[in-house]
Design a protein around this motif. Sequence first.
Motif, PDB file in Angstrom:
ATOM      1  N   GLU A 273     -12.617  12.584  20.123  1.00 22.55           N
ATOM      2  CA  GLU A 273     -12.146  11.733  19.316  1.00 22.55           C
ATOM      3  C   GLU A 273     -11.696  12.014  17.854  1.00 22.55           C
ATOM      4  OE1 GLU A 273     -14.082   7.799  21.549  1.00 22.55           O
ATOM      5  OE2 GLU A 273     -14.935   8.523  19.798  1.00 22.55           O
ATOM      6  N   LEU A 274     -11.288  13.247  17.667  1.00 23.29           N
ATOM      7  CA  LEU A 274     -11.168  13.801  16.205  1.00 23.29           C
ATOM      8  C   LEU A 274      -9.868  12.785  15.773  1.00 23.29           C
ATOM      9  CD1 LEU A 274     -10.970  17.594  16.838  1.00 23.29           C
ATOM     10  CD2 LEU A 274     -12.953  16.036  15.959  1.00 23.29           C
ATOM     11  N   LEU A 275      -8.996  12.361  16.335  1.00 22.37           N
ATOM     12  CA  LEU A 275      -8.024  11.420  15.827  1.00 22.37           C
ATOM     13  C   LEU A 275      -8.279  10.020  15.702  1.00 22.37           C
ATOM     14  CD1 LEU A 275      -4.920  13.240  17.309  1.00 22.37           C
ATOM     15  CD2 LEU A 275      -6.120  13.751  15.099  1.00 22.37           C
ATOM     16  N   GLY A 276      -9.420   9.626  16.123  1.00 27.17           N
ATOM     17  CA  GLY A 276      -9.993   8.238  16.143  1.00 27.17           C
ATOM     18  C   GLY A 276     -10.493   7.686  17.466  1.00 27.17           C
ATOM     19  N   PRO A 277     -11.214   6.728  17.326  1.00 29.94           N
ATOM     20  CA  PRO A 277     -11.973   6.233  18.708  1.00 29.94           C
ATOM     21  C   PRO A 277     -11.040   5.684  19.659  1.00 29.94           C
ATOM     22  CG  PRO A 277     -12.640   4.818  16.935  1.00 29.94           C
ATOM     23  CD  PRO A 277     -11.674   5.870  16.335  1.00 29.94           C
ATOM     24  N   HIS A 278     -11.333   5.803  21.029  1.00 27.26           N
ATOM     25  CA  HIS A 278     -10.514   5.470  21.853  1.00 27.26           C
ATOM     26  C   HIS A 278     -10.627   3.757  22.048  1.00 27.26           C
ATOM     27  CE1 HIS A 278      -8.893   9.243  23.018  1.00 27.26           C
ATOM     28  NE2 HIS A 278     -10.188   9.506  23.533  1.00 27.26           N
ATOM     29  N   HIS A 279     -10.011   3.050  22.071  1.00 30.18           N
ATOM     30  CA  HIS A 279      -9.923   1.598  22.402  1.00 30.18           C
ATOM     31  C   HIS A 279     -10.682   1.367  23.962  1.00 30.18           C
ATOM     32  CE1 HIS A 279      -8.003   0.698  18.832  1.00 30.18           C
ATOM     33  NE2 HIS A 279      -7.068   1.396  18.985  1.00 30.18           N
ATOM     34  N   VAL A 280     -10.387   2.233  24.923  1.00 32.95           N
ATOM     35  CA  VAL A 280     -10.894   2.013  26.272  1.00 32.95           C
ATOM     36  C   VAL A 280     -11.841   3.280  26.457  1.00 32.95           C
ATOM     37  CG1 VAL A 280     -10.327   2.023  28.781  1.00 32.95           C
ATOM     38  CG2 VAL A 280      -8.680   0.989  26.975  1.00 32.95           C
ATOM     39  N   ALA A 281     -13.060   3.027  26.704  1.00 31.76           N
ATOM     40  CA  ALA A 281     -14.203   4.094  26.774  1.00 31.76           C
ATOM     41  C   ALA A 281     -13.845   4.909  28.040  1.00 31.76           C
ATOM     42  CB  ALA A 281     -15.527   3.452  27.070  1.00 31.76           C
ATOM     43  N   GLN A 282     -13.182   4.511  29.151  1.00 34.41           N
ATOM     44  CA  GLN A 282     -13.014   5.387  30.120  1.00 34.41           C
ATOM     45  C   GLN A 282     -11.995   6.570  29.921  1.00 34.41           C
ATOM     46  OE1 GLN A 282     -11.535   3.074  33.515  1.00 34.41           O
ATOM     47  NE2 GLN A 282     -12.719   4.203  34.885  1.00 34.41           N
ATOM     48  N   TYR A 283     -11.324   6.349  28.804  1.00 34.76           N
ATOM     49  CA  TYR A 283     -10.460   7.368  28.285  1.00 34.76           C
ATOM     50  C   TYR A 283     -11.134   8.620  28.157  1.00 34.76           C
ATOM     51  CZ  TYR A 283      -6.391   4.170  28.410  1.00 34.76           C
ATOM     52  OH  TYR A 283      -5.499   3.327  28.861  1.00 34.76           O
ATOM     53  N   ARG A 284     -12.408   8.512  27.418  1.00 32.91           N
ATOM     54  CA  ARG A 284     -12.992   9.795  26.828  1.00 32.91           C
ATOM     55  C   ARG A 284     -13.661  10.455  28.165  1.00 32.91           C
ATOM     56  NH1 ARG A 284     -18.311   9.314  22.909  1.00 32.91           N
ATOM     57  NH2 ARG A 284     -18.708  11.587  22.727  1.00 32.91           N
ATOM     58  N   GLU A 285     -14.014   9.766  29.207  1.00 26.65           N
ATOM     59  CA  GLU A 285     -14.329  10.126  30.245  1.00 26.65           C
ATOM     60  C   GLU A 285     -13.284  10.970  30.950  1.00 26.65           C
ATOM     61  OE1 GLU A 285     -16.172   7.514  33.116  1.00 26.65           O
ATOM     62  OE2 GLU A 285     -17.693   6.748  31.604  1.00 26.65           O
ATOM     63  N   TYR A 286     -11.789  10.342  31.085  1.00 25.20           N
ATOM     64  CA  TYR A 286     -10.973  11.142  31.408  1.00 25.20           C
ATOM     65  C   TYR A 286     -10.674  12.326  30.514  1.00 25.20           C
ATOM     66  CZ  TYR A 286      -9.905   7.044  34.212  1.00 25.20           C
ATOM     67  OH  TYR A 286     -10.116   5.882  35.313  1.00 25.20           O
ATOM     68  N   ALA A 287     -10.764  12.271  29.320  1.00 24.09           N
ATOM     69  CA  ALA A 287     -10.321  13.418  28.699  1.00 24.09           C
ATOM     70  C   ALA A 287     -11.258  14.512  29.061  1.00 24.09           C
ATOM     71  CB  ALA A 287     -10.545  13.386  27.262  1.00 24.09           C
ATOM     72  N   GLY A 288     -12.794  14.141  29.124  1.00 26.29           N
ATOM     73  CA  GLY A 288     -13.810  15.168  29.536  1.00 26.29           C
ATOM     74  C   GLY A 288     -13.382  15.893  30.782  1.00 26.29           C
ATOM     75  N   ASP A 289     -13.032  15.059  31.929  1.00 28.20           N
ATOM     76  CA  ASP A 289     -12.364  15.531  33.219  1.00 28.20           C
ATOM     77  C   ASP A 289     -11.388  16.623  33.067  1.00 28.20           C
ATOM     78  OD1 ASP A 289     -14.649  14.106  34.272  1.00 28.20           O
ATOM     79  OD2 ASP A 289     -13.278  12.304  34.913  1.00 28.20           O
ATOM     80  N   ILE A 290     -10.450  16.167  32.158  1.00 23.21           N
ATOM     81  CA  ILE A 290      -9.198  17.143  32.070  1.00 23.21           C
ATOM     82  C   ILE A 290      -9.752  18.510  31.216  1.00 23.21           C
ATOM     83  CG2 ILE A 290      -7.250  17.632  30.624  1.00 23.21           C
ATOM     84  CD1 ILE A 290      -6.764  14.401  31.103  1.00 23.21           C
ATOM     85  N   HIS A 291     -10.861  18.301  30.383  1.00 19.85           N
ATOM     86  CA  HIS A 291     -11.195  19.384  29.804  1.00 19.85           C
ATOM     87  C   HIS A 291     -11.879  20.411  30.860  1.00 19.85           C
ATOM     88  CE1 HIS A 291     -13.640  21.987  26.851  1.00 19.85           C
ATOM     89  NE2 HIS A 291     -12.856  21.832  26.309  1.00 19.85           N
TER      90      HIS A 291
END
Length: 494
Positions: A273-291
């Motif tokens: 979340e270097l460019l700002g927090p996600h409005h939907v918390a699930q997006y962070r989990e998706y980004a972690g899965d992609i990574h």
Amino acid sequence: MGREKRAGAQRTVREARQRLTSSSGTRAAFDYELMLEYASSRQTSALPMGLIVTILAAVSSFWIPVIFTTLWAALLLTSLLAVTALTRRFQASDPAKFDARRWTATFVAAETVQGICWALIGLCALVSHEAAITSVMFAMVLVGIAGNAVATRTLPPATLVSTLPASLTVSAHMVMAGGTLAYTLAGVVICGEAFFMFLARQLHASELKTIMHQAEKDRLIAELEEAREMSEEARRHAEQANIAKSQFLATMSHELRTPLNAIIGFSEVLKSELLGPHHVAQYREYAGDIHSSGQHLLNLINELLDLSRIEAGKYELNEEAVSLIDVAEDCRRMMELRAKAKGIELTFSYGNNLPKLWGDERAIRQIILNLLSNAIKFTPQAGKVTCVINRSADGGQMISVRDNGPGIPEEEIATVLSSFGQGSLAQKSAEQGAGLGLPIVQKIMDLHQGRFDLFSKLRFGTEVIATFPRARVMDALAPVVERRSRLKIYSETG
């Protein structure tokens, strides 16, 4: 398998056709070999037979008028020369144009003439009134039967026509002469004819069997040569396919790593979340899965690239002085988090005063990481993994990684050590992997002239040992002590 069956059927049909067209009931090719042996035997025996005929004529002249013995010997020698000339003509003919029936008829006719000449012994006896003529004819006809039977053994019809006329003529003359001695000698002649015919048949069968065995041996040699050529061709195709595979993997690995680096980098930004927090918390989990998926795919591509470079012979070692203990400590820090996450006890043990090793530091680090990663991956919760670095028995240095996991079945060890090979445990577990870790370790150890061993037993765990040779251990050299002789000075007066 289908090709072998078709070849076998074609061979059976060809052999049946050969038997039907053969005069010996085997193969047409055997007829030529038998007749060639007959021609050679006739030529070899021509001189001895000529000498025998001359000696018999000279001896019989004591009881038969010389003019008759000379005429008989001349006719017999002429027929013998004619047979010899025919055999030479046969040997000079083209084997491709060989006609078994025509040559058999020719030789049988010539042998018939020679047999009739031998039979003239009986006519010569009519002009003699000596009592011993019966014994003389008996000896002469037995010599003739024996000589012709042996010389014509590979052509049975020729044996019959070259011996039977003389046997019948002499036997008939003896029976007509009457007397116990004459009857006895006539019986011996008939028995001798039967015996030598039987002997000729046995020699013919033996010669035929020898030719058949030679033909079978030649066929097997030809099949072995054909199989060898096919094997060489298959090997060349396999090598070309392997090189093409390695080149393809190397090219695709380079092409895939470029977009993957972007995916991993941007997913890292989204996850952090270097460019700002996600409005939907699930997006962070998706980004972690992609990574994490991108990292796994990048590791897989790196392994494929390493394996393809090694198999293509393009993996070059960047050799330098390496401390196995320092490399192991770096790997320990990298693997401790994974071990703690599974509750695995990770312990390291090092030998004392280990010298440095001459090798590729990056490759050695990859060896240790792969061995530790495999051990942690397949060791259950609250298990134990032990890494030992010490001297080997032969003076080299070894890396041993042991776990108390479920172990590997003995029949699956070869599969586990092969490229892309996975045992039943790896297939059933949820752990990701392509089965390239241990094969890469093996090949890297081969590049270092080392040895890789895997020991495992079900329910008792697994131990893997990578041993570097003594030649790569940089043992310190003992200091050189130079002994100098003392300088002695003598005075000129002393």
